[in-house]
Design a protein around this motif. Structure first.
Motif, PDB file in Angstrom:
ATOM      1  N   LYS A 135      43.087   0.989 -25.014  1.00 45.29           N
ATOM      2  CA  LYS A 135      42.666   1.444 -26.339  1.00 45.29           C
ATOM      3  C   LYS A 135      41.230   1.080 -26.708  1.00 45.29           C
ATOM      4  O   LYS A 135      40.809   1.308 -27.834  1.00 45.29           O
ATOM      5  CB  LYS A 135      43.612   0.872 -27.395  1.00 45.29           C
ATOM      6  CG  LYS A 135      45.029   1.385 -27.252  1.00 45.29           C
ATOM      7  CD  LYS A 135      45.909   0.854 -28.345  1.00 45.29           C
ATOM      8  CE  LYS A 135      47.327   1.386 -28.178  1.00 45.29           C
ATOM      9  NZ  LYS A 135      48.220   0.900 -29.209  1.00 45.29           N
ATOM     10  N   THR A 136      40.461   0.507 -25.789  1.00 47.62           N
ATOM     11  CA  THR A 136      39.083   0.145 -26.106  1.00 47.62           C
ATOM     12  C   THR A 136      38.123   0.609 -25.015  1.00 47.62           C
ATOM     13  O   THR A 136      38.485   0.712 -23.853  1.00 47.62           O
ATOM     14  CB  THR A 136      38.910  -1.385 -26.279  1.00 47.62           C
ATOM     15  OG1 THR A 136      39.274  -2.029 -25.074  1.00 47.62           O
ATOM     16  CG2 THR A 136      39.721  -1.915 -27.440  1.00 47.62           C
ATOM     17  N   ASN A 137      36.898   0.846 -25.439  1.00 44.64           N
ATOM     18  CA  ASN A 137      35.796   1.160 -24.536  1.00 44.64           C
ATOM     19  C   ASN A 137      34.711   0.107 -24.703  1.00 44.64           C
ATOM     20  O   ASN A 137      34.482  -0.399 -25.802  1.00 44.64           O
ATOM     21  CB  ASN A 137      35.183   2.526 -24.857  1.00 44.64           C
ATOM     22  CG  ASN A 137      35.987   3.665 -24.300  1.00 44.64           C
ATOM     23  OD1 ASN A 137      36.906   3.481 -23.516  1.00 44.64           O
ATOM     24  ND2 ASN A 137      35.642   4.878 -24.710  1.00 44.64           N
ATOM     25  N   PHE A 191      32.572  -3.771 -27.845  1.00 42.74           N
ATOM     26  CA  PHE A 191      33.836  -3.103 -27.563  1.00 42.74           C
ATOM     27  C   PHE A 191      34.268  -2.350 -28.801  1.00 42.74           C
ATOM     28  O   PHE A 191      34.132  -2.848 -29.920  1.00 42.74           O
ATOM     29  CB  PHE A 191      34.918  -4.120 -27.162  1.00 42.74           C
ATOM     30  CG  PHE A 191      34.637  -4.756 -25.836  1.00 42.74           C
ATOM     31  CD1 PHE A 191      35.057  -4.157 -24.665  1.00 42.74           C
ATOM     32  CD2 PHE A 191      33.936  -5.946 -25.746  1.00 42.74           C
ATOM     33  CE1 PHE A 191      34.802  -4.726 -23.438  1.00 42.74           C
ATOM     34  CE2 PHE A 191      33.663  -6.524 -24.529  1.00 42.74           C
ATOM     35  CZ  PHE A 191      34.097  -5.917 -23.363  1.00 42.74           C
ATOM     36  N   ASP A 192      34.782  -1.143 -28.613  1.00 43.81           N
ATOM     37  CA  ASP A 192      35.181  -0.316 -29.740  1.00 43.81           C
ATOM     38  C   ASP A 192      36.509   0.362 -29.426  1.00 43.81           C
ATOM     39  O   ASP A 192      36.758   0.761 -28.289  1.00 43.81           O
ATOM     40  CB  ASP A 192      34.108   0.733 -30.019  1.00 43.81           C
ATOM     41  CG  ASP A 192      34.169   1.276 -31.426  1.00 43.81           C
ATOM     42  OD1 ASP A 192      34.854   0.676 -32.275  1.00 43.81           O
ATOM     43  OD2 ASP A 192      33.512   2.301 -31.680  1.00 43.81           O
ATOM     44  N   PHE A 193      37.340   0.482 -30.457  1.00 39.69           N
ATOM     45  CA  PHE A 193      38.610   1.186 -30.302  1.00 39.69           C
ATOM     46  C   PHE A 193      38.355   2.677 -30.154  1.00 39.69           C
ATOM     47  O   PHE A 193      37.391   3.215 -30.702  1.00 39.69           O
ATOM     48  CB  PHE A 193      39.515   0.949 -31.518  1.00 39.69           C
ATOM     49  CG  PHE A 193      40.061  -0.442 -31.578  1.00 39.69           C
ATOM     50  CD1 PHE A 193      41.103  -0.828 -30.740  1.00 39.69           C
ATOM     51  CD2 PHE A 193      39.538  -1.369 -32.453  1.00 39.69           C
ATOM     52  CE1 PHE A 193      41.598  -2.114 -30.777  1.00 39.69           C
ATOM     53  CE2 PHE A 193      40.028  -2.658 -32.501  1.00 39.69           C
ATOM     54  CZ  PHE A 193      41.066  -3.036 -31.657  1.00 39.69           C
ATOM     55  N   ILE A 194      39.213   3.325 -29.411  1.00 38.26           N
ATOM     56  CA  ILE A 194      39.106   4.771 -29.258  1.00 38.26           C
ATOM     57  C   ILE A 194      40.263   5.431 -29.974  1.00 38.26           C
ATOM     58  O   ILE A 194      41.310   4.825 -30.196  1.00 38.26           O
ATOM     59  CB  ILE A 194      39.094   5.190 -27.765  1.00 38.26           C
ATOM     60  CG1 ILE A 194      40.383   4.753 -27.066  1.00 38.26           C
ATOM     61  CG2 ILE A 194      37.881   4.655 -27.065  1.00 38.26           C
ATOM     62  CD1 ILE A 194      40.549   5.321 -25.687  1.00 38.26           C
ATOM     63  N   MET A 219      36.661   1.904 -35.851  1.00 36.91           N
ATOM     64  CA  MET A 219      35.746   2.536 -34.924  1.00 36.91           C
ATOM     65  C   MET A 219      34.369   2.657 -35.571  1.00 36.91           C
ATOM     66  O   MET A 219      34.224   3.149 -36.680  1.00 36.91           O
ATOM     67  CB  MET A 219      36.274   3.914 -34.543  1.00 36.91           C
ATOM     68  CG  MET A 219      35.442   4.601 -33.544  1.00 36.91           C
ATOM     69  SD  MET A 219      36.234   6.108 -32.974  1.00 36.91           S
ATOM     70  CE  MET A 219      34.807   7.063 -32.649  1.00 36.91           C
ATOM     71  N   LEU A 220      33.363   2.166 -34.861  1.00 36.15           N
ATOM     72  CA  LEU A 220      31.985   2.253 -35.340  1.00 36.15           C
ATOM     73  C   LEU A 220      31.348   3.548 -34.870  1.00 36.15           C
ATOM     74  O   LEU A 220      31.610   4.004 -33.758  1.00 36.15           O
ATOM     75  CB  LEU A 220      31.161   1.088 -34.798  1.00 36.15           C
ATOM     76  CG  LEU A 220      31.464  -0.292 -35.336  1.00 36.15           C
ATOM     77  CD1 LEU A 220      30.589  -1.312 -34.640  1.00 36.15           C
ATOM     78  CD2 LEU A 220      31.243  -0.352 -36.823  1.00 36.15           C
TER      79      LEU A 220
END
Length: 143
Positions: free
Chosen positions: A52-54, A121-124, A1-2
């Motif tokens: 699981k991603t945004n 896109f990033d994992f949450i 996650m960034l």
């Protein structure tokens, strides 16, 4: 996650590595006497794309202050080259979807506002609740 701070740090590192002037990220009152960059990050949207991603969109504003109006054009050209397609942040490479150069004049003087638009896109983080396993199950099957 960034984190947004990671992205801001990667941007300011590119600026400080390629230009011999101050890079400022905190609010400061008054006018800038020497040439410098003032960098801000503005989150635009964050929407669910999968479980699981945004998908996140943000804008980075790189303001350049100088006493030389013509120098703003040279800096804009160089920034377009540095932020042409991607931005490396930690172990990821983020796609730069658009850049925009704005040459502004106000009561203080001339300024370049270079805008960088990024979509990624990033994992949450999900709260994984643990539950007790089911002990017995009763099925009523009628045939």
């Amino acid at each position: 996650m960034l984190t947004y701070k990671d992205i801001l740090y990667a941007t300011t590192k590119i600026l400080s590595d390629n230009f011999n002037c101050d890079v400022i990220v905190q609010n400061q009152e008054g006018t800038f006497e020497n040439e410098c960059f003032y960098v801000t990050l503005v989150p635009v949207t964050s929407k669910a794309s999968t479980l699981k991603t945004n998908e996140k969109q943000l804008m980075i504003s790189v303001k350049y202050f100088s006493n030389d109006k013509l120098n703003n054009y040279d800096i804009a050209d160089k920034l377009e080259g540095l932020f042409a397609r991607s931005l490396k942040v930690n172990d990821r490479v983020l796609n730069i979807s658009n850049v925009e150069s704005n040459f502004l004049t106000d009561e203080v003087g001339d300024m370049l506002d270079f805008l960088i638009y990024i979509t990624y896109f990033d994992f949450i983080k999900l709260n994984n609740e643990t539950c007790d396993n089911m002990q017995d199950i009763n099925l009523n099957m009628k045939g």
